[in-house]
Design an enzyme around this catalytic site. Structure first.
Site, PDB file in Angstrom:
ATOM      1  CB  SER A   1       4.710  -0.985  12.192  1.00  0.00           C
ATOM      2  OG  SER A   1       4.342   0.217  12.587  1.00  0.00           O
TER       3      SER A   1
ATOM      4  CG  HIS B   1      -5.860   1.927   4.876  1.00  0.00           C
ATOM      5  ND1 HIS B   1      -5.628   2.995   5.644  1.00  0.00           N
ATOM      6  CD2 HIS B   1      -5.060   0.999   4.840  1.00  0.00           C
ATOM      7  CE1 HIS B   1      -4.449   2.840   5.887  1.00  0.00           C
ATOM      8  NE2 HIS B   1      -4.044   1.608   5.564  1.00  0.00           N
TER       9      HIS B   1
ATOM     10  CD  GLU C   1      -3.496  -2.453   7.240  1.00  0.00           C
ATOM     11  OE1 GLU C   1      -2.381  -2.333   6.873  1.00  0.00           O
ATOM     12  OE2 GLU C   1      -4.239  -1.314   7.149  1.00  0.00           O
TER      13      GLU C   1
ATOM     14  N   GLY D   1       2.144   2.829  10.905  1.00  0.00           N
ATOM     15  CA  GLY D   1       3.035   3.781  10.505  1.00  0.00           C
ATOM     16  C   GLY D   1       3.653   4.211  11.807  1.00  0.00           C
TER      17      GLY D   1
ATOM     18  CD  GLU E   1      -3.036   5.888   6.367  1.00  0.00           C
ATOM     19  OE1 GLU E   1      -3.098   5.900   5.014  1.00  0.00           O
ATOM     20  OE2 GLU E   1      -2.157   5.255   7.150  1.00  0.00           O
TER      21      GLU E   1
ATOM     22  CG  ASN F   1      -1.742   1.395   1.246  1.00  0.00           C
ATOM     23  OD1 ASN F   1      -1.662   2.112   0.636  1.00  0.00           O
ATOM     24  ND2 ASN F   1      -2.092   1.322   2.634  1.00  0.00           N
ATOM     25  CD1 TRP F   2       3.699   0.861  -2.441  1.00  0.00           C
ATOM     26  CD2 TRP F   2       3.459   1.979  -4.893  1.00  0.00           C
ATOM     27  NE1 TRP F   2       4.414   0.384  -3.533  1.00  0.00           N
ATOM     28  CE2 TRP F   2       4.414   0.741  -4.789  1.00  0.00           C
ATOM     29  CE3 TRP F   2       3.395   2.839  -5.905  1.00  0.00           C
ATOM     30  CZ2 TRP F   2       4.845   0.524  -6.052  1.00  0.00           C
ATOM     31  CZ3 TRP F   2       3.741   2.495  -6.954  1.00  0.00           C
ATOM     32  CH2 TRP F   2       4.644   1.156  -7.125  1.00  0.00           C
ATOM     33  CE  LYS F   3      -0.051   3.415   4.868  1.00  0.00           C
ATOM     34  NZ  LYS F   3      -0.128   3.730   6.275  1.00  0.00           N
TER      35      LYS F   3
ATOM     36  N   GLY G   1       2.634  -0.752   4.159  1.00  0.00           N
ATOM     37  CA  GLY G   1       2.735   0.732   3.634  1.00  0.00           C
ATOM     38  C   GLY G   1       4.049   1.153   3.592  1.00  0.00           C
TER      39      GLY G   1
HETATM   40  P1  PGA Z   1       2.657   0.675   7.619  1.00  0.00           P
HETATM   41  O1  PGA Z   1       1.114   0.878   6.936  1.00  0.00           O
HETATM   42  O2  PGA Z   1       3.236  -0.710   7.184  1.00  0.00           O
HETATM   43  O3  PGA Z   1       3.270   1.872   7.184  1.00  0.00           O
HETATM   44  O4  PGA Z   1       2.436   0.726   8.971  1.00  0.00           O
HETATM   45  C1  PGA Z   1       0.251  -0.394   6.775  1.00  0.00           C
HETATM   46  C2  PGA Z   1      -0.953   0.256   6.171  1.00  0.00           C
HETATM   47  O5  PGA Z   1      -1.486   1.425   6.440  1.00  0.00           O
HETATM   48  O6  PGA Z   1      -1.535  -0.552   5.162  1.00  0.00           O
END
Ligand code: PGA
Length: 249
Positions: free
Chosen positions: A213, A96, A168, A174, A98, A9-11, A234
């Site tokens: 993470s 997700h 998640e 993150g 976010e 997931n590159w966001k 991510g």
């Molecule tokens: P992260 O994000 O690996 O940077 O914690 C995971 C995600 O939000 O899918």
């Protein structure tokens, strides 16, 4: 046996130029393997670039990070499932954390987005996860099961059996903190049980990914946790060498 799924997931990272460079770097180091599935979720604006850069590498699936609930209409700024499909996406992240906690997306919207994906032949990956306060108050199972139930509410059994789920924990995303493998296993077992109650034995086909993470150092232990069928990554998915080492976990 479910094949492990490694989803990047590159966001909001990697516009078209960086996305093209990533694909060149990754495909140079990663050969097709039939014992695992690799998926890339670039930002929508880089989707076509990634699809073209991958060319004949059909072993690497591509998806979008979000879709709107409707297929067409006056929704300035949004992209629909048919448009994502047309551009080469086969998967979509839904709900997700976010989307839920930064953009205020509700369980009802997540349900409609799963339905939009399913009716357009895109595979939804429904994301669920609890906030730190919810974990600390012992509400983790209630929260993820509520999000799961709501997200699946508009899908028939066939659509559910062909989708994927990602657990998640919000506090792990993150943050550098991860659930322990045994905490992840406990939640995955609850999710699996709820899926079995809905669709019976067909639930066995549904991969349940862990995210939050994940990095090259912890990927192997998280992936070997009971009930963990893949990883949604991510920050550590943005650089080809690191992503290769995670996909080798
Ligand atoms: P992260 O994000 O690996 O940077 O914690 C995971 C995600 O939000 O899918």
């Amino acid at each position: 046996m479910r094949r492990p799924v490694f989803a990047a997931n590159w966001k909001m990272n990697h516009g078209p130029t960086a996305a093209r460079a990533f694909v060149a770097g990754f495909t140079a180091r990663w050969s097709p393997r039939d014992d695992r599935t690799v998926l890339l979720f670039p930002p929508a604006i880089s989707l076509t670039t990634v699809v073209h850069a991958l060319g004949s590498r059909e072993d690497i699936g591509v998806g979008v990070q979000n879709i709107w609930t409707d297929d067409t209409g006056a929704f300035t700024g949004e992209s629909s499932a048919p448009m994502a499909k047309d551009a080469g996406a086969r998967f979509v992240l839904v709900g997700h954390s976010e989307r839920r906690h930064v953009f205020g997306e509700t369980d009802a919207e997540a349900a409609k987005k799963c339905a939009a994906a399913a009716r357009n032949d895109l595979t939804p990956i429904l994301c669920v996860g609890e906030l730190l306060a919810e974990r600390e108050s012992g509400a983790t199972f209630d929260v993820v099961l509520r999000q799961l139930d709501a997200g699946l509410s508009l899908l028939d059994a066939d659509a559910i059996a062909s989708m994927a789920i990602a657990y998640e924990p919000v506090w792990a995303i993150g943050s550098g903190k991860t659930a322990t493998p045994s905490d992840a296993s406990a939640v995955h077992a609850q999710l699996r049980h709820a899926l079995e109650k809905r669709v019976g034995a067909a639930a066995r086909a549904i991969p349940i990914l862990y995210g939050g993470s994940v990095n090259a150092g912890n990927a192997t232990s998280l992936l070997s946790a009971s009930g963990v069928d893949g990883l949604l990554v991510g920050g550590a998915s943005l650089e080809p060498d690191t992503w290769v080492s995670i996909c080798e976990a």
